[in-house]
Design an enzyme around this catalytic site. Sequence first.
Site, short mmCIF file in Angstrom:
data_model
loop_
_atom_site.label_atom_id
_atom_site.label_comp_id
_atom_site.label_asym_id
_atom_site.label_seq_id
_atom_site.Cartn_x
_atom_site.Cartn_y
_atom_site.Cartn_z
CB SER A 29 38.87 42.36 32.47
OG SER A 29 37.62 43.12 32.92
CE1 TYR A 59 41.07 43.49 37.58
CE2 TYR A 59 39.62 44.52 35.70
CZ TYR A 59 39.99 43.28 36.52
OH TYR A 59 39.22 42.20 36.19
P1 NAD Z 1 39.27 35.28 42.69
O1 NAD Z 1 39.81 36.72 43.61
O2 NAD Z 1 38.27 34.56 42.98
O3 NAD Z 1 40.53 34.64 42.30
C1 NAD Z 1 41.94 34.88 42.19
C2 NAD Z 1 42.73 33.84 42.18
O4 NAD Z 1 44.02 34.48 42.04
C3 NAD Z 1 43.02 33.00 43.56
O5 NAD Z 1 43.21 31.82 43.25
C4 NAD Z 1 43.89 33.82 44.23
O6 NAD Z 1 44.43 32.92 45.18
C5 NAD Z 1 45.23 34.00 43.04
N1 NAD Z 1 46.00 35.09 43.49
C6 NAD Z 1 45.93 36.17 44.04
N2 NAD Z 1 47.06 36.84 44.05
C7 NAD Z 1 47.93 35.94 43.63
C8 NAD Z 1 49.23 36.14 43.53
N3 NAD Z 1 50.02 37.15 43.97
N4 NAD Z 1 49.94 35.01 43.03
C9 NAD Z 1 49.34 33.88 42.61
N5 NAD Z 1 47.93 33.72 42.49
C10 NAD Z 1 47.34 34.70 43.13
O7 NAD Z 1 39.44 36.26 41.40
P2 NAD Z 1 38.38 36.03 39.91
O8 NAD Z 1 37.21 36.92 39.86
O9 NAD Z 1 38.26 34.53 39.80
O10 NAD Z 1 39.31 36.76 38.88
C11 NAD Z 1 40.11 35.82 38.09
C12 NAD Z 1 40.68 36.58 37.01
O11 NAD Z 1 39.40 37.01 36.05
C13 NAD Z 1 41.41 37.83 37.22
O12 NAD Z 1 42.17 38.25 36.30
C14 NAD Z 1 40.54 38.95 36.90
O13 NAD Z 1 40.66 40.07 36.65
C15 NAD Z 1 39.39 38.40 35.77
N6 NAD Z 1 38.15 39.10 35.74
C16 NAD Z 1 37.46 38.65 36.89
C17 NAD Z 1 36.03 39.29 36.57
C18 NAD Z 1 34.90 39.05 37.59
O14 NAD Z 1 33.82 39.63 37.50
N7 NAD Z 1 35.16 38.34 38.65
C19 NAD Z 1 35.89 39.87 35.49
C20 NAD Z 1 36.55 40.11 34.37
C21 NAD Z 1 37.77 39.48 34.42
#
Ligand code: NAD
Length: 257
Positions: free
Chosen positions: A139, A152
């Site tokens: 991130s 985080y």
């Molecule tokens: P999201 O909530 O859409 O998806 C999260 C996924 O993780 C889902 O498939 C969920 O089932 C799974 N998950 C949650 N807890 C779990 C567990 N205990 N075991 C297995 N799977 C689990 O999230 P996203 O926004 O797509 O984020 C994905 C990654 O990208 C994360 O690591 C997040 O920190 C990172 N990220 C997101 C953003 C953003 O703005 N959305 C920005 C930077 C980084």
Amino acid sequence: MSKVALITGSTSGIGLGIAKRLAKAGYFIVLNGLKTPQVENVIKEVKDLGPGEVLFSDADMSNPEQIENMIHMIENRFARIDIVVNNAGIQHVAPIEDFPVASWDKIIAINLSSTFHISRLVIPMMKKNGWGRIINIASAHALIASPFKSAYVAAKHGVAGLTKTIALEVAEANITCNAICPGYVLTPLVEGQIAATAKARGISTEAVIKDVMLGEQPTKEFVKIEEIAELTYFLCADAAASITGTSLSIDGGWVAH
Ligand code: NAD
């Protein structure tokens, strides 16, 4: 046989976008995520995109034993794992003095420790095959901090450090390890933190989107899932063989200022 790609947390958001891109490219895909009623549809959606097989594991990324069982399941089925995208992640927004200890532990376990566990388990297989790609979805918060996101930010900075260490250890084995550092992407994870951020900062939800989230990104646009998926796909290519140990920002210019 095609290369096998495991993407953790790939039933939604960024992980699902990456799984779709790699499926289209012909890789065999292992999806992972929490079991919800939508999972069967997601598996079918990914399967329909390419010729490769698609497996699903509901292993909980906060549980090292379940992670180990998932890796053994993949090993038994395909006898190889070539690409790992450590993507599963959760968020909790609260001032540090109110931050629930259980939320701290869970965020560190899912967002940081699962990357350690999966890497330690797949690297021997990658070394045996003489090729591997480990891509950690970190991130912008791996590089800079924001208030109210202590766990985080700590976990993501940890991922950036772990990425460098792994890259150094496997550099001569034709395995690369990199972190992708997205800015804000409109996924369920971000939608879920808008209300909590409004409460922590004492502002409206509209102000969170406009001033806090897009206010950080000079482009004033959310990053698109497809952009992160495309970068991940490129890192899997042989043309990316010399890119290792680095954190690649894809954040509309956020960390440039
Ligand atoms: P999201 O909530 O859409 O998806 C999260 C996924 O993780 C889902 O498939 C969920 O089932 C799974 N998950 C949650 N807890 C779990 C567990 N205990 N075991 C297995 N799977 C689990 O999230 P996203 O926004 O797509 O984020 C994905 C990654 O990208 C994360 O690591 C997040 O920190 C990172 N990220 C997101 C953003 C953003 O703005 N959305 C920005 C930077 C980084």
